[in-house]
Design a protein around this motif. Structure first.
Motif, PDB file in Angstrom:
ATOM      1  N   ILE A 266       0.821  -1.124  -0.183  1.00  0.00           N
ATOM      2  CA  ILE A 266      -0.223  -0.086   0.049  1.00  0.00           C
ATOM      3  C   ILE A 266       0.913   1.248   0.180  1.00  0.00           C
ATOM      4  O   ILE A 266       0.733   2.251  -0.589  1.00  0.00           O
ATOM      5  CB  ILE A 266      -1.160   0.069   1.298  1.00  0.00           C
ATOM      6  N   LEU A 267       1.851   1.264   0.852  1.00  0.00           N
ATOM      7  CA  LEU A 267       2.668   2.372   0.893  1.00  0.00           C
ATOM      8  C   LEU A 267       3.480   2.541  -0.646  1.00  0.00           C
ATOM      9  O   LEU A 267       3.602   3.640  -0.802  1.00  0.00           O
ATOM     10  CB  LEU A 267       3.659   2.244   1.982  1.00  0.00           C
TER      11      LEU A 267
ATOM     12  N   TRP B 262       1.986   6.890  -6.597  1.00  0.00           N
ATOM     13  CA  TRP B 262       0.770   7.539  -7.175  1.00  0.00           C
ATOM     14  C   TRP B 262       1.425   9.032  -6.810  1.00  0.00           C
ATOM     15  O   TRP B 262       1.074   9.897  -7.681  1.00  0.00           O
ATOM     16  CB  TRP B 262      -0.358   7.379  -6.131  1.00  0.00           C
ATOM     17  N   LEU B 263       1.693   9.447  -5.678  1.00  0.00           N
ATOM     18  CA  LEU B 263       2.433  10.826  -5.186  1.00  0.00           C
ATOM     19  C   LEU B 263       3.213  11.467  -6.263  1.00  0.00           C
ATOM     20  O   LEU B 263       3.160  12.703  -6.690  1.00  0.00           O
ATOM     21  CB  LEU B 263       2.950  10.818  -3.965  1.00  0.00           C
TER      22      LEU B 263
ATOM     23  N   TRP C 186       1.017   4.115  -2.884  1.00  0.00           N
ATOM     24  CA  TRP C 186       0.665   5.584  -2.630  1.00  0.00           C
ATOM     25  C   TRP C 186       1.752   6.336  -2.995  1.00  0.00           C
ATOM     26  O   TRP C 186       1.611   7.399  -3.597  1.00  0.00           O
ATOM     27  CB  TRP C 186       0.573   5.523  -1.083  1.00  0.00           C
ATOM     28  N   ILE C 187       2.999   6.063  -2.590  1.00  0.00           N
ATOM     29  CA  ILE C 187       4.023   6.815  -3.103  1.00  0.00           C
ATOM     30  C   ILE C 187       4.310   6.732  -4.625  1.00  0.00           C
ATOM     31  O   ILE C 187       4.763   8.029  -4.962  1.00  0.00           O
ATOM     32  CB  ILE C 187       5.559   6.444  -2.577  1.00  0.00           C
TER      33      ILE C 187
END
Length: 74
Positions: A64-65, A71-72, A68-69
């Motif tokens: 998940i991390l 995507w950022l 998320w990173i």
């Protein structure tokens, strides 16, 4: 697609293969303890690491991390 396959392989290794290595280390350390109690002298270096792998929750949170990173940054 290549990135996803590589991520799956790494997560499988982190969760499965390395976790099994930790279990084997724990059993071998218990055997060393039995030998020590029998009077055999065993060096401190003979003990194996028991915490090698990751739990499924740790692998999930890492995935998940990573998503998320990614995507950022994208």
């Amino acid at each position: 697609a290549v990135t996803v396959m590589l991520a799956i392989i790494v997560m499988y290794d982190a969760m499965g293969v390395r976790m099994e290595t930790g279990r084997q280390g724990r059993v071998l350390n218990e055997m060393l303890e039995v030998f020590t109690n029998m009077g055999k002298q065993i060096s401190a270096e003979a003990r194996l690491k028991e915490f090698v792998g990751h739990t499924p929750l740790q692998v999930l949170m890492g995935a998940i991390l990573g998503i998320w990173i990614g995507w950022l940054m994208g």
